[in-house]
Design an enzyme around this catalytic site. Sequence first.
Site, PDB file in Angstrom:
ATOM      1  N   ALA A   1      -5.659  13.511  -1.417  1.00  9.03           N
ATOM      2  CA  ALA A   1      -4.595  12.509  -1.702  1.00  9.03           C
ATOM      3  C   ALA A   1      -3.446  13.162  -2.576  1.00  9.03           C
ATOM      4  O   ALA A   1      -3.949  14.273  -3.289  1.00  9.03           O
ATOM      5  CB  ALA A   1      -5.153  11.288  -2.376  1.00  9.03           C
ATOM      6  N   ASP A   2      -2.437  12.751  -2.558  1.00  9.74           N
ATOM      7  CA  ASP A   2      -1.328  13.276  -3.288  1.00  9.74           C
ATOM      8  C   ASP A   2      -0.420  11.860  -3.898  1.00  9.74           C
ATOM      9  O   ASP A   2      -0.363  10.905  -3.272  1.00  9.74           O
ATOM     10  CB  ASP A   2      -0.306  14.102  -2.617  1.00  9.74           C
ATOM     11  CG  ASP A   2       0.289  14.915  -3.679  1.00  9.74           C
ATOM     12  OD1 ASP A   2      -0.160  15.627  -4.425  1.00  9.74           O
ATOM     13  OD2 ASP A   2       1.566  14.676  -3.653  1.00  9.74           O
ATOM     14  N   THR A   3      -0.009  12.202  -5.151  1.00 13.70           N
ATOM     15  CA  THR A   3       0.623  10.839  -5.694  1.00 13.70           C
ATOM     16  C   THR A   3       1.982  11.326  -6.257  1.00 13.70           C
ATOM     17  O   THR A   3       1.872  12.404  -6.929  1.00 13.70           O
ATOM     18  CB  THR A   3      -0.200  10.360  -6.894  1.00 13.70           C
ATOM     19  OG1 THR A   3      -1.721   9.764  -6.426  1.00 13.70           O
ATOM     20  CG2 THR A   3       0.267   9.083  -7.358  1.00 13.70           C
TER      21      THR A   3
ATOM     22  N   SER B   1      -0.579   9.235  -0.999  1.00 11.13           N
ATOM     23  CA  SER B   1      -0.863   9.304   0.409  1.00 11.13           C
ATOM     24  C   SER B   1      -2.157   9.740   0.427  1.00 11.13           C
ATOM     25  O   SER B   1      -2.569  10.741  -0.309  1.00 11.13           O
ATOM     26  CB  SER B   1       0.138  10.222   1.121  1.00 11.13           C
ATOM     27  OG  SER B   1       0.088  10.270   2.278  1.00 11.13           O
TER      28      SER B   1
END
Length: 205
Positions: A81-83, A118
């Site tokens: 995930a990446d924020t 995401s």
Amino acid sequence: MADLYLASRSPRRRELLKQIGVRFEPLITRLAAPRGPDVDEAIRAGEAPADYVERIAREKAQFGIEALAMRSMLAKPVLSADTVVILDRVILGKPEDAEEAADFLRRLSGRVHEVRTSVAIAVPVAQRIQLLQTTSVSTVRFRALSDPEIDRYVASGDPMDKAGAYGIQGYAGIFVERLEGSYTGVMGLPLHETAVLLRQAGLRV
């Protein structure tokens, strides 16, 4: 036995996966020297924030699958995930120092910003990789922040490893006047969307 690998160093993502009973093993990737990062997280020229966060989540998951083969590890799905925090179409990443953290918080003060997380799952299927992905979009409004409270928060050290220089699950939760979207998405892993993705990958949640 673990159901998947988590390609993330974030303790918050680990806690959230445990919260919904997902069994996982951490998959640690290289961030810097001597050979450079496994996934280049630099923003490309002209790349929109929405495209950036999806690309990074996707590349982390894909590299995770490659890393399993290189390390002779058992093949299982890899979740990543990446924020990003976005203000005025600009990404506010993890601050490099206290001065930048304070600058980010002053810019967020009294404003509405967007948080995109995401999530991607790479699933090894025969001789190919099935990639599943979803993105949570939330809007957050900060109340006006005074310089003394910004300074106190920065001095606590909490902003330093967080996108936008704040963590909603900690003290900075008192800065949030309004949230539309996913609370856990702002934390770094939207649980509803993640559970849907895991089921699509054939995992029980």
